[in-house]
Design a protein around this motif. Sequence first.
Motif, PDB file in Angstrom:
ATOM      1  N   MET A 175       0.834  -1.196   0.000  1.00 34.36           N
ATOM      2  CA  MET A 175       0.000   0.000   0.000  1.00 34.36           C
ATOM      3  C   MET A 175       0.878   1.259   0.000  1.00 34.36           C
ATOM      4  O   MET A 175       0.608   2.215  -0.734  1.00 34.36           O
ATOM      5  CB  MET A 175      -0.916   0.002   1.224  1.00 34.36           C
ATOM      6  N   GLU A 176       1.929   1.271   0.814  1.00 31.95           N
ATOM      7  CA  GLU A 176       2.812   2.428   0.885  1.00 31.95           C
ATOM      8  C   GLU A 176       3.558   2.649  -0.430  1.00 31.95           C
ATOM      9  O   GLU A 176       3.731   3.794  -0.859  1.00 31.95           O
ATOM     10  CB  GLU A 176       3.795   2.272   2.042  1.00 31.95           C
ATOM     11  N   LEU A 177       3.974   1.574  -1.086  1.00 32.99           N
ATOM     12  CA  LEU A 177       4.639   1.716  -2.390  1.00 32.99           C
ATOM     13  C   LEU A 177       3.689   2.312  -3.421  1.00 32.99           C
ATOM     14  O   LEU A 177       4.067   3.189  -4.202  1.00 32.99           O
ATOM     15  CB  LEU A 177       5.176   0.369  -2.868  1.00 32.99           C
ATOM     16  N   ALA A 178       2.443   1.851  -3.422  1.00 30.59           N
ATOM     17  CA  ALA A 178       1.446   2.380  -4.360  1.00 30.59           C
ATOM     18  C   ALA A 178       1.150   3.847  -4.073  1.00 30.59           C
ATOM     19  O   ALA A 178       1.050   4.670  -4.992  1.00 30.59           O
ATOM     20  CB  ALA A 178       0.166   1.549  -4.296  1.00 30.59           C
ATOM     21  N   ALA A 179       1.035   4.203  -2.795  1.00 28.15           N
ATOM     22  CA  ALA A 179       0.766   5.595  -2.417  1.00 28.15           C
ATOM     23  C   ALA A 179       1.936   6.493  -2.797  1.00 28.15           C
ATOM     24  O   ALA A 179       1.738   7.591  -3.342  1.00 28.15           O
ATOM     25  CB  ALA A 179       0.495   5.685  -0.918  1.00 28.15           C
ATOM     26  N   GLN A 180       3.161   6.036  -2.534  1.00 24.99           N
ATOM     27  CA  GLN A 180       4.343   6.839  -2.856  1.00 24.99           C
ATOM     28  C   GLN A 180       4.448   7.052  -4.363  1.00 24.99           C
ATOM     29  O   GLN A 180       4.815   8.137  -4.816  1.00 24.99           O
ATOM     30  CB  GLN A 180       5.614   6.182  -2.316  1.00 24.99           C
ATOM     31  N   ALA A 181       4.089   6.043  -5.143  1.00 25.06           N
ATOM     32  CA  ALA A 181       4.138   6.176  -6.605  1.00 25.06           C
ATOM     33  C   ALA A 181       3.183   7.268  -7.086  1.00 25.06           C
ATOM     34  O   ALA A 181       3.520   8.041  -7.992  1.00 25.06           O
ATOM     35  CB  ALA A 181       3.816   4.840  -7.266  1.00 25.06           C
ATOM     36  N   ILE A 182       2.014   7.358  -6.485  1.00 28.66           N
ATOM     37  CA  ILE A 182       1.053   8.398  -6.876  1.00 28.66           C
ATOM     38  C   ILE A 182       1.584   9.772  -6.480  1.00 28.66           C
ATOM     39  O   ILE A 182       1.522  10.728  -7.261  1.00 28.66           O
ATOM     40  CB  ILE A 182      -0.328   8.146  -6.249  1.00 28.66           C
ATOM     41  N   LEU A 183       2.114   9.884  -5.272  1.00 29.38           N
ATOM     42  CA  LEU A 183       2.667  11.162  -4.822  1.00 29.38           C
ATOM     43  C   LEU A 183       3.804  11.612  -5.730  1.00 29.38           C
ATOM     44  O   LEU A 183       3.906  12.796  -6.074  1.00 29.38           O
ATOM     45  CB  LEU A 183       3.140  11.054  -3.370  1.00 29.38           C
ATOM     46  N   GLU A 184       4.639  10.682  -6.141  1.00 32.24           N
ATOM     47  CA  GLU A 184       5.738  11.020  -7.053  1.00 32.24           C
ATOM     48  C   GLU A 184       5.210  11.398  -8.430  1.00 32.24           C
ATOM     49  O   GLU A 184       5.753  12.289  -9.081  1.00 32.24           O
ATOM     50  CB  GLU A 184       6.713   9.849  -7.141  1.00 32.24           C
ATOM     51  N   ARG A 185       4.139  10.747  -8.851  1.00 34.34           N
ATOM     52  CA  ARG A 185       3.545  11.053 -10.159  1.00 34.34           C
ATOM     53  C   ARG A 185       3.142  12.518 -10.252  1.00 34.34           C
ATOM     54  O   ARG A 185       3.276  13.143 -11.305  1.00 34.34           O
ATOM     55  CB  ARG A 185       2.319  10.162 -10.397  1.00 34.34           C
ATOM     56  N   ILE A 186       2.650  13.063  -9.151  1.00 27.27           N
ATOM     57  CA  ILE A 186       2.199  14.455  -9.173  1.00 27.27           C
ATOM     58  C   ILE A 186       3.270  15.428  -8.684  1.00 27.27           C
ATOM     59  O   ILE A 186       3.015  16.621  -8.561  1.00 27.27           O
ATOM     60  CB  ILE A 186       0.888  14.637  -8.371  1.00 27.27           C
ATOM     61  N   GLY A 187       4.445  14.908  -8.407  1.00 28.65           N
ATOM     62  CA  GLY A 187       5.542  15.776  -8.002  1.00 28.65           C
ATOM     63  C   GLY A 187       5.441  16.283  -6.579  1.00 28.65           C
ATOM     64  O   GLY A 187       6.102  17.264  -6.219  1.00 28.65           O
ATOM     65  N   ALA A 188       4.630  15.630  -5.756  1.00 24.58           N
ATOM     66  CA  ALA A 188       4.497  16.040  -4.357  1.00 24.58           C
ATOM     67  C   ALA A 188       5.705  15.546  -3.575  1.00 24.58           C
ATOM     68  O   ALA A 188       6.058  14.380  -3.643  1.00 24.58           O
ATOM     69  CB  ALA A 188       3.208  15.475  -3.762  1.00 24.58           C
TER      70      ALA A 188
END
Length: 185
Positions: free
Chosen positions: A101-114
């Motif tokens: 879950m944390e890997l998936a969440a981090q990937a989304i955050l990185e996708r948006i440059g957060a």
Amino acid sequence: MDGVSVVLRPGMVHAIVGENGAGKSTTLRMLAGAERPDSGVMTLDDARYAPPSVIGAAALGVSLVYQEITINRSLTVAENIFIDRLRQFAGSLGFVDRRRMELAAQAILERIGAQISVSADIGSLNLGELKCIEIARALSTNPKILLLDESTAYLDHREVQAVLGVISELKGQGMTVAFVSHHLD
């Protein structure tokens, strides 16, 4: 509201601007399945579109980020992103696979440059960072259309710039964005 017509084009940011009480947020809530129109027709990809709920709209590719901060401060960053879909990370015994879950969440955050870590203390994050987590939550459903309702209303200048940067990233990725504001600048 009467006689509203909205056309959202792929890969564009659409600003819906008007005075308070003009129906901007109501329009977004209708598009997102949170409210039902009394009449009229909505279409998505040339097919009739009448989502039964926000979850139904998300399943059809439309996600809404509300004006109010909806972060649960007792949950982690990753849990806030996947709050209504934690089961997708359940292992064979029914326990949440936190690492996945944390890997998936981090990937989304990185996708948006957060610049937010899933291990960050949610209580230490500013309003702009919390809004980015909400945008990440909306993006976790893989929408075609992202609806942002006054997402910069309570943010300071730096936080506004962070959210606008996320919107720019999403536009660059081909996402359709509708952004409601009563601030013309």
